[in-house]
Motif scaffolding. Structure first.
Motif, PDB file in Angstrom:
ATOM      1  N   LYS A 678       0.805  -1.219   0.000  1.00  0.00           N
ATOM      2  CA  LYS A 678       0.000   0.000   0.000  1.00  0.00           C
ATOM      3  C   LYS A 678       0.841   1.274   0.000  1.00  0.00           C
ATOM      4  O   LYS A 678       0.301   2.380  -0.094  1.00  0.00           O
ATOM      5  N   THR A 679       2.145   1.119   0.097  1.00  0.00           N
ATOM      6  CA  THR A 679       3.034   2.276   0.162  1.00  0.00           C
ATOM      7  C   THR A 679       3.168   2.942  -1.211  1.00  0.00           C
ATOM      8  O   THR A 679       3.148   2.274  -2.247  1.00  0.00           O
ATOM      9  N   LYS A 680       3.333   4.269  -1.195  1.00  0.00           N
ATOM     10  CA  LYS A 680       3.698   5.019  -2.389  1.00  0.00           C
ATOM     11  C   LYS A 680       5.036   5.695  -2.128  1.00  0.00           C
ATOM     12  O   LYS A 680       5.244   6.289  -1.077  1.00  0.00           O
ATOM     13  N   LEU A 681       5.940   5.566  -3.093  1.00  0.00           N
ATOM     14  CA  LEU A 681       7.263   6.163  -2.951  1.00  0.00           C
ATOM     15  C   LEU A 681       7.432   7.320  -3.924  1.00  0.00           C
ATOM     16  O   LEU A 681       7.123   7.197  -5.112  1.00  0.00           O
ATOM     17  N   LYS A 682       7.935   8.428  -3.425  1.00  0.00           N
ATOM     18  CA  LYS A 682       8.265   9.556  -4.288  1.00  0.00           C
ATOM     19  C   LYS A 682       9.739   9.456  -4.672  1.00  0.00           C
ATOM     20  O   LYS A 682      10.612   9.377  -3.804  1.00  0.00           O
ATOM     21  N   LEU A 683       9.991   9.456  -5.977  1.00  0.00           N
ATOM     22  CA  LEU A 683      11.349   9.348  -6.484  1.00  0.00           C
ATOM     23  C   LEU A 683      11.761  10.661  -7.130  1.00  0.00           C
ATOM     24  O   LEU A 683      10.968  11.308  -7.817  1.00  0.00           O
ATOM     25  N   VAL A 684      13.021  11.038  -6.904  1.00  0.00           N
ATOM     26  CA  VAL A 684      13.592  12.235  -7.532  1.00  0.00           C
ATOM     27  C   VAL A 684      14.838  11.797  -8.291  1.00  0.00           C
ATOM     28  O   VAL A 684      15.818  11.359  -7.689  1.00  0.00           O
ATOM     29  N   LEU A 685      14.780  11.914  -9.623  1.00  0.00           N
ATOM     30  CA  LEU A 685      15.879  11.502 -10.475  1.00  0.00           C
ATOM     31  C   LEU A 685      16.590  12.744 -11.005  1.00  0.00           C
ATOM     32  O   LEU A 685      15.952  13.657 -11.535  1.00  0.00           O
ATOM     33  N   ALA A 686      17.909  12.776 -10.843  1.00  0.00           N
ATOM     34  CA  ALA A 686      18.696  13.902 -11.338  1.00  0.00           C
ATOM     35  C   ALA A 686      18.783  13.852 -12.862  1.00  0.00           C
ATOM     36  O   ALA A 686      18.406  12.865 -13.495  1.00  0.00           O
ATOM     37  N   ALA A 687      19.266  14.897 -13.472  1.00  0.00           N
ATOM     38  CA  ALA A 687      19.507  14.884 -14.913  1.00  0.00           C
ATOM     39  C   ALA A 687      20.464  13.756 -15.250  1.00  0.00           C
ATOM     40  O   ALA A 687      21.549  13.651 -14.665  1.00  0.00           O
ATOM     41  N   GLY A 688      20.046  12.871 -16.187  1.00  0.00           N
ATOM     42  CA  GLY A 688      20.864  11.703 -16.521  1.00  0.00           C
ATOM     43  C   GLY A 688      20.939  10.691 -15.402  1.00  0.00           C
ATOM     44  O   GLY A 688      21.863   9.872 -15.366  1.00  0.00           O
ATOM     45  N   GLY A 689      19.963  10.725 -14.500  1.00  0.00           N
ATOM     46  CA  GLY A 689      20.059   9.936 -13.280  1.00  0.00           C
ATOM     47  C   GLY A 689      19.111   8.763 -13.200  1.00  0.00           C
ATOM     48  O   GLY A 689      18.441   8.385 -14.162  1.00  0.00           O
ATOM     49  N   GLY A 690      19.029   8.196 -11.997  1.00  0.00           N
ATOM     50  CA  GLY A 690      18.179   7.044 -11.783  1.00  0.00           C
ATOM     51  C   GLY A 690      18.048   6.707 -10.317  1.00  0.00           C
ATOM     52  O   GLY A 690      18.675   7.320  -9.447  1.00  0.00           O
ATOM     53  N   THR A 691      17.212   5.713 -10.054  1.00  0.00           N
ATOM     54  CA  THR A 691      17.009   5.191  -8.702  1.00  0.00           C
ATOM     55  C   THR A 691      16.956   3.676  -8.775  1.00  0.00           C
ATOM     56  O   THR A 691      16.306   3.116  -9.663  1.00  0.00           O
ATOM     57  N   ALA A 692      17.640   3.014  -7.856  1.00  0.00           N
ATOM     58  CA  ALA A 692      17.586   1.557  -7.732  1.00  0.00           C
ATOM     59  C   ALA A 692      17.111   1.215  -6.332  1.00  0.00           C
ATOM     60  O   ALA A 692      17.542   1.836  -5.354  1.00  0.00           O
ATOM     61  N   ILE A 693      16.207   0.246  -6.233  1.00  0.00           N
ATOM     62  CA  ILE A 693      15.643  -0.124  -4.932  1.00  0.00           C
ATOM     63  C   ILE A 693      15.612  -1.640  -4.812  1.00  0.00           C
ATOM     64  O   ILE A 693      15.204  -2.345  -5.746  1.00  0.00           O
ATOM     65  N   SER A 694      16.026  -2.134  -3.658  1.00  0.00           N
ATOM     66  CA  SER A 694      15.834  -3.545  -3.324  1.00  0.00           C
ATOM     67  C   SER A 694      14.745  -3.651  -2.266  1.00  0.00           C
ATOM     68  O   SER A 694      14.689  -2.828  -1.333  1.00  0.00           O
ATOM     69  N   PHE A 695      13.848  -4.625  -2.432  1.00  0.00           N
ATOM     70  CA  PHE A 695      12.770  -4.883  -1.472  1.00  0.00           C
ATOM     71  C   PHE A 695      12.949  -6.294  -0.921  1.00  0.00           C
ATOM     72  O   PHE A 695      12.727  -7.269  -1.640  1.00  0.00           O
TER      73      PHE A 695
END
Length: 699
Positions: A678-695
């Motif tokens: 039920k969680t919602k995550l807000k992601l902020v990606l920089a220019a040319g960037g990314g996010t990686a997440i392990s659950f």
């Protein structure tokens, strides 16, 4: 389980000249008909709107037989097929293969030749192929041209590579269809061997988006004993026509009935996620021909590779300036050779310490002093190591540490030489316990006059997969033609490069920040990609202050690529010492899986962004990758793909507050949260960037 339903209708010749077939959901409709002159053609509509206008079909034979007109319909058949199958390695544990098929049996009245045109209509798109039955008037024949057309409805946005039968290692151009022009391509792009010879020709897969928001992708599947298809472009009338790589004689393909062409595919959706998640190309290939696949395993590896690209060491032993001495067997070490026994042991130790499966070593064998660009028949023998690389010692040490070695066989384009040595090379690998090999095809092809994308080379790449399977070996090809789903038939074809890879960032203008957001909509549709991500020291000035080259991403995006670019063979491509400087970020590479039970395509827009979540095979662990182009991005992701009523520890590897692919690429942050479905995550990606997440589930 498979479900098949068939109907066949026999026709009085010429009585019915058209027929339709729809996708299972009825969203896509294909209309086939013969013109008054007996020209076969088709149209496609999506949700009652035209997406492919009248497009003609057919082939021309070198004998003078013209299979584009003067046809009559003998019969047509309608099939429905529905199955669930399991890939050996893949993005999904189960793949649905559901389509309606229309088969039109045609007779060409002028030359009395029979041909079937087969359409398969899936919910995500359309495929068609030419089928030549055994017949008295056609046995051996030569294709001189294929006239398959794809006439689109308007001036779509297009992501394209210039037509080139020898390489696909270009950055993607993003223009309107009317603006396609290979003269505008920057040829100062680091590609050593390129062969652009047409102003208006592009490669497939060709990704497009209409002004109305319809996504189209033109590609092909099951390219066997046939050249790779590229596309001639009519920029004024929005038309595309198949263009095949010729051989040295100008012929396109040598065939014998019964035989079939590859499938020509058109993916269609108003949701980009349907394109990037499609398994249509795999579904159009034959099932695995390997009975026992227990030896085909996913691998995460490191290797003696990136250090050569950044200039720390070299592939050659004696130095290219001493090439003649090397040819005379007077090998004198330059002192910069990378593939030494001691250095390889260092990589083996690193792999064992951090839980990797294998180690690749490039430059281990003699010949590198004189290998590049000389169009030589005999460069490598694929058997003889340099004096400072002890095969037995290295492999005994790897076995002691529980590490598999990956052989490297660079052909320098001399494919005839490689095939002559192939079985001896495979026997050497088996003797020393190798389980996989990386092949390379840098340079102009020998036999001379052949192209990388021609019938001869397509047969070679497929043969290599088959021969490796005989030895229970996996193969990863580089500089080959791009895959078209053959990894379903030979799943030991574990990965291929077949694109502009990470190494271009080390010594050329590099890869655009948008490059990795386009690849999943193009190159990845045909099979796993060996893109070699995981570079932590982004700027090449780290190694030489005078260098301006860099990887065009942030460090966090390098982590996310392990999820967004699918491959069961994933390399941690940077140097061991660079990972040891950033152990907290390196943890994601150690944790991330390479084989999956489920993949969820959460957000997608070609050239802009992509977010994918995947569930590791046989576990409750999930991994998420989100990437963007040169623009920063904010988004909110629902975690409803997680198992309900279960808690997870989410470890988030994200761009730091001042991260930027040009100005501050190594700036990253790591944080942990407890989350549920039920969680919602807000992601902020920089220019040319990314996010990686392990659950990771909390028991």
């Amino acid at each position: 389980m498979k479900f098949i339903f068939s109907l066949v209708f026999l026709l009085a010749m010429g009585y019915i000249n058209s027929q339709s077939v729809q996708s299972p959901s009825k969203a896509i409709t294909v209309n086939f008909k013969l013109s008054e002159n007996g020209n076969p053609n088709y149209t496609i509509s999506y949700k009652n709107k035209p997406v492919i206008l009248e497009s003609f079909l057919g082939l021309k034979l070198k004998s003078g037989i013209d299979l584009t007109s003067n046809f009559a319909i003998d019969s047509f058949g309608v099939n429905t097929f529905n199955e669930i199958w399991q890939p050996v390695l893949g993005e999904q544990k189960n793949i649905k293969n559901h389509y309606n098929q229309l088969t039109i049996a045609l007779s060409q009245t002028k030359d009395n030749v029979k041909i079937n045109i087969i359409f398969r209509v899936f919910d995500e798109g359309v495929a068609f192929r030419y089928d030549f039955p055994k017949q008295q008037n056609l046995n051996y024949f030569i294709i001189s041209d294929e006239a398959s057309e794809f006439n689109i409805v308007g001036n779509h946005k297009v992501f394209w590579l210039p037509g080139d039968f020898d390489t696909n290692e270009y950055n993607y151009e993003e223009t309107l269809f009317s603006e396609i022009n290979t003269d505008k391509v920057n040829l100062n792009n680091g590609i050593g061997f390129k062969a652009i010879n047409k102003k208006y020709m592009v490669q497939t897969p060709l990704m497009m988006k209409s002004l109305e928001g319809i996504y189209l992708n033109i590609f092909e599947a099951a390219v066997v004993n046939y050249p790779v298809m590229q596309l001639d472009v009519d920029t004024k009338n929005y038309k595309l026509k198949s263009s095949l790589a010729p051989n040295a004689l100008g012929d396109k393909a040598y065939l014998q009935t019964p035989c079939v062409s590859p499938w020509r595919t058109i993916m269609i959706s108003d949701d980009a996620r349907d394109i990037v998640g499609s398994k249509m190309i795999l579904n159009l290939n034959e099932p695995s021909k390997i009975d026992d696949t227990s030896w085909i395993k996913p691998m995460k590896y490191v290797g003696v590779w990136w250090e050569m690209h950044v200039g720390k060491s070299t592939w050659d032993y004696a130095g290219s300036q001493n090439a003649q001495n090397a040819l005379d067997k007077e090998l004198k070490p330059s002192g910069k050779h990378g593939a030494t026994t001691a250095n390889t042991k260092r990589y083996i130790d690193f792999a064992a310490k951090h839980g990797f499966d294998g180690v690749l070593v490039e430059g281990w064998n003699v010949g590198w002093e004189d290998w590049f660009g000389n169009w030589k028949e005999n460069v490598f023998d694929f058997l003889t190591p340099y004096p400072d690389f002890n095969l037995k010692e290295v492999n005994d040490y790897a076995k002691l540490k529980g590490i598999k070695m990956i052989m490297h066989s660079e052909t320098s384009g001399s494919v005839a030489n490689f095939e002559r040595h192939l079985d001896r090379s495979l026997n050497l690998m088996k003797e020393y316990g190798y389980t996989a090999a990386k092949t390379g095809y840098v340079g102009r092809i020998i036999p001379r006059g052949e192209f990388h994308d021609g019938q001869t080379m397509v047969n070679h790449y497929n043969f290599i997969a088959q021969r490796f399977a005989d030895y229970k070996m996996m193969v990863n090809s580089h500089e080959s033609s791009r895959p078209t789903g053959y990894s379903r038939t030979y799943p030991n074809y574990i990965a291929a490069e077949a694109t502009r890879g990470t190494e271009f960032n080390a010594w050329s203008i590099g890869n655009l920040p948008s490059h990795e957001t386009v690849l999943p909509f193009t190159r990845s549709l045909g099979g796993p990609i060996d893109y070699t991500p995981g570079i932590f020291e982004i700027k090449m000035s780290y190694y030489d202050a005078s260098k301006k080259e860099q990887v065009h991403t942030t460090l966090a995006k390098q982590l996310a690529l392990y999820v967004t670019l699918y491959s069961p063979l994933q390399m941690a491509a940077d140097l061991p010492e660079n990972y040891e400087k950033y152990p907290d970020a390196f943890q994601f590479i150690k944790d991330v899986a390479t084989d999956w039970d489920e993949s969820k395509y959460l957000e997608a827009e070609p050239g802009d962004y992509l977010t994918i979540a995947r569930k590791a095979k046989g576990t409750e662990k999930w991994f998420l990758g989100a990437i963007t182009d040169e623009n920063s991005r904010k988004t909110e992701i629902k975690l409803d793909f997680l198992t309900p009523n279960k808690k997870y520890k989410a470890t988030i590897y994200q761009d730091g507050k001042t991260a930027d692919w040009q100005k501050n690429p190594i700036n990253y942050e790591i944080k942990s949260l407890l989350v549920t479905s039920k969680t919602k995550l807000k992601l902020v990606l920089a220019a040319g960037g990314g996010t990686a997440i392990s659950f990771f589930p909390i028991n």
